[in-house]
Design an enzyme around this catalytic site. Structure first.
Site, PDB file in Angstrom:
ATOM      1  N   GLU A 157       0.959  -1.131   0.110  1.00 27.19           N
ATOM      2  CA  GLU A 157      -0.065  -0.019  -0.141  1.00 27.19           C
ATOM      3  C   GLU A 157       0.822   1.419   0.104  1.00 27.19           C
ATOM      4  O   GLU A 157       1.884   1.471   0.766  1.00 27.19           O
ATOM      5  CB  GLU A 157      -0.842  -0.001   1.311  1.00 27.19           C
ATOM      6  CG  GLU A 157      -2.044  -0.896   1.150  1.00 27.19           C
ATOM      7  CD  GLU A 157      -1.873  -2.232   2.311  1.00 27.19           C
ATOM      8  OE1 GLU A 157      -0.493  -2.392   2.211  1.00 27.19           O
ATOM      9  OE2 GLU A 157      -2.758  -2.919   2.687  1.00 27.19           O
ATOM     10  N   ARG A 166     -10.541  -4.595  15.950  1.00 22.02           N
ATOM     11  CA  ARG A 166     -10.150  -3.405  15.004  1.00 22.02           C
ATOM     12  C   ARG A 166     -10.889  -2.221  15.628  1.00 22.02           C
ATOM     13  O   ARG A 166     -10.505  -1.053  15.897  1.00 22.02           O
ATOM     14  CB  ARG A 166     -10.707  -3.407  13.801  1.00 22.02           C
ATOM     15  CG  ARG A 166     -10.220  -2.493  12.672  1.00 22.02           C
ATOM     16  CD  ARG A 166     -10.673  -2.578  11.619  1.00 22.02           C
ATOM     17  NE  ARG A 166     -10.058  -3.581  10.465  1.00 22.02           N
ATOM     18  CZ  ARG A 166      -8.829  -3.633  10.137  1.00 22.02           C
ATOM     19  NH1 ARG A 166      -7.968  -2.614  10.353  1.00 22.02           N
ATOM     20  NH2 ARG A 166      -8.500  -4.501   9.214  1.00 22.02           N
ATOM     21  N   ASP A 204      -0.833 -12.062  12.220  1.00 23.53           N
ATOM     22  CA  ASP A 204      -0.768 -11.316  11.151  1.00 23.53           C
ATOM     23  C   ASP A 204       0.797 -10.844  10.522  1.00 23.53           C
ATOM     24  O   ASP A 204       1.023  -9.780   9.817  1.00 23.53           O
ATOM     25  CB  ASP A 204      -1.452 -10.011  11.199  1.00 23.53           C
ATOM     26  CG  ASP A 204      -2.025  -9.113   9.828  1.00 23.53           C
ATOM     27  OD1 ASP A 204      -1.902  -9.960   8.763  1.00 23.53           O
ATOM     28  OD2 ASP A 204      -2.572  -8.243   9.799  1.00 23.53           O
TER      29      ASP A 204
HETATM   30 ZN    ZN Z   1      -5.850  -8.668   6.995  1.00 24.74          ZN
END
Ligand code: ZN
Length: 382
Positions: free
Chosen positions: A69, A226, A284
């Site tokens: 990104e 989140r 992650d």
């Molecule tokens: Zn993800």
């Protein structure tokens, strides 16, 4: 060669108390108060005073790196087997993530097989953020059938500006194909959903199985801590039979922007009477931690598998009553989410993926992957 581990405090992940454990032929052969062997050549490991845990099953990792990104300059690098072993992760599940254009499932497959060659039980998912999903064979059900380390699809993005903005019908079809491939291959078949911070939250997950015969447990949302609202939706999904994954990698900026820390999320779940056995904790690892302000990318870090061991140590220090839930969330629960029946637990017949930890310091001292020593007295052996 047999390996006998003596006098460990065993977490299976439930506490068993002090036990001896015998490893034979890559599996746990026996767990008992006292195991005596006569005649066979055996390596004896004195684990008195140590905790013995199942190796961590990391439900979402990006071993080939992730991100990108903000441009090519922001691509994150590959992870090494040593990164996982040092963190106690013996079974990482690899996924592509945002980028399925400059990265491929072929490269991910190669990485997963490299990790296997170095002693880890690595697995992989087909697909990426985008729909239609990228596959190795041209079809997600065929991928499940014919690619042994492949156990599902993901992470498919929903409620995110980087997603394909999928419809419920598209998600339902994908899940049906995964379910079919899983049924035919004897795998569970799971669709891991990356949930962004979009207003939709888990709305699509709720809509997809509606008016279908698909089981709710097919849909496995991640990053559910989140924000507080998403966490409540995810706990409702768990109460109704689903699995949900809490992301452990975080930054102070994410917390400032409303992310719920993993221990706080877990405590809230336990206090809200959510079946904690369907809550999992993943790193992650390898993925980027992009920081957006007002829609603009303003920073980027790379997540590490080390956050899982850090979390376990933080629970021992600060939230001892959560330690059992943390251990289960790192071991048996993610194994169950993916239907990995021989992973994430300490029992006869299960794979000998084991950790020894010094409870005084929280230090990981020994790691076994399929019975093979990957770490001995704090030193890597891979
Ligand atoms: Zn993800």
């Amino acid at each position: 060669m047999l390996t006998l581990i003596n006098n460990a405090e065993v977490f299976a992940p439930q506490r068993l108390g002090r036990r001896d454990l015998l490893i034979a032929d890559r599996r746990v052969a026996a767990v008992a108060e006292k195991i005596s062997l006569h005649g066979d050549p055996v390596e004896v490991v004195d684990a008195a005073g140590k905790w013995l845990l199942p190796g961590f099953v990391d439900a979402l990792t990006h071993p080939c790196g992730g991100g990108g990104e903000g441009g090519f300059g922001n691509r994150t690098g590959e992870l090494d087997a040593a990164d996982f072993v040092r963190a106690g992760v013996t079974a990482p599940v690899g996924a592509l993530g945002t980028d399925s254009l400059a990265r491929s499932l072929e490269v991910l497959y190669g990485k997963v097989m490299e990790l296997r060659g170095r002693g880890l039980s690595a697995f992989m998912l087909c697909g990426s953020y985008r729909l239609p999903p990228v596959t190795l064979t041209g079809d997600v059900a065929r991928d499940l059938m014919f690619i042994e380390p492949l156990i599902g699809a993901g992470e498919i993005a929903i409620a995110d500006h980087r997603s394909s903005q999928p419809t419920a019908a598209e998600l339902r079809r994908l899940a049906a194909d995964i379910h079919l491939g899983g049924t035919l291959s004897g795998k569970r078949g799971t669709v891991l959903l990356h949930v962004g911070d979009g207003d939709g939250g888990l709305g699509l997950l709720e809509a997809a199985p509606r008016d279908s015969d698909l089981p709710r447990r097919l849909f496995y949302p991640t990053h559910v801590n989140r924000n507080g609202k998403l966490l409540e939706q995810a706990l409702d999904h768990v109460r109704r039979g689903g699995f949900a994954d809490i992301t452990v990698a975080t930054t102070p900026e994410f917390i400032e922007q409303g992310e719920v820390s993993p221990l706080r999320a877990l405590r809230h779940a336990v206090e809200a009477d959510t079946p904690a056995e369907r809550l999992t904790l993943s790193s992650d690892a390898g993925g980027s931690l992009p920081l957006y302000r007002d829609g603009n990318l303003v920073g980027l870090q790379q997540a590490s598998p080390a956050v899982l061991l850090d979390l376990f140590q933080a629970a021992m220090r600060e939230d001892p009553d959560l330690v059992d839930a943390v251990i289960a969330g790192l071991t048996r629960n993610p194994a169950d989410a993916y239907g990995l029946t021989k992973k994430g637990r300490v029992a006869p017949g299960c794979d000998a993926d084991l950790l020894l930890i010094d409870p005084a310091s929280g230090d990981l001292t020994d790691v076994f992957g399929g019975g093979r020593r990957l770490m001995r007295d704090g030193s890597l052996e891979i």
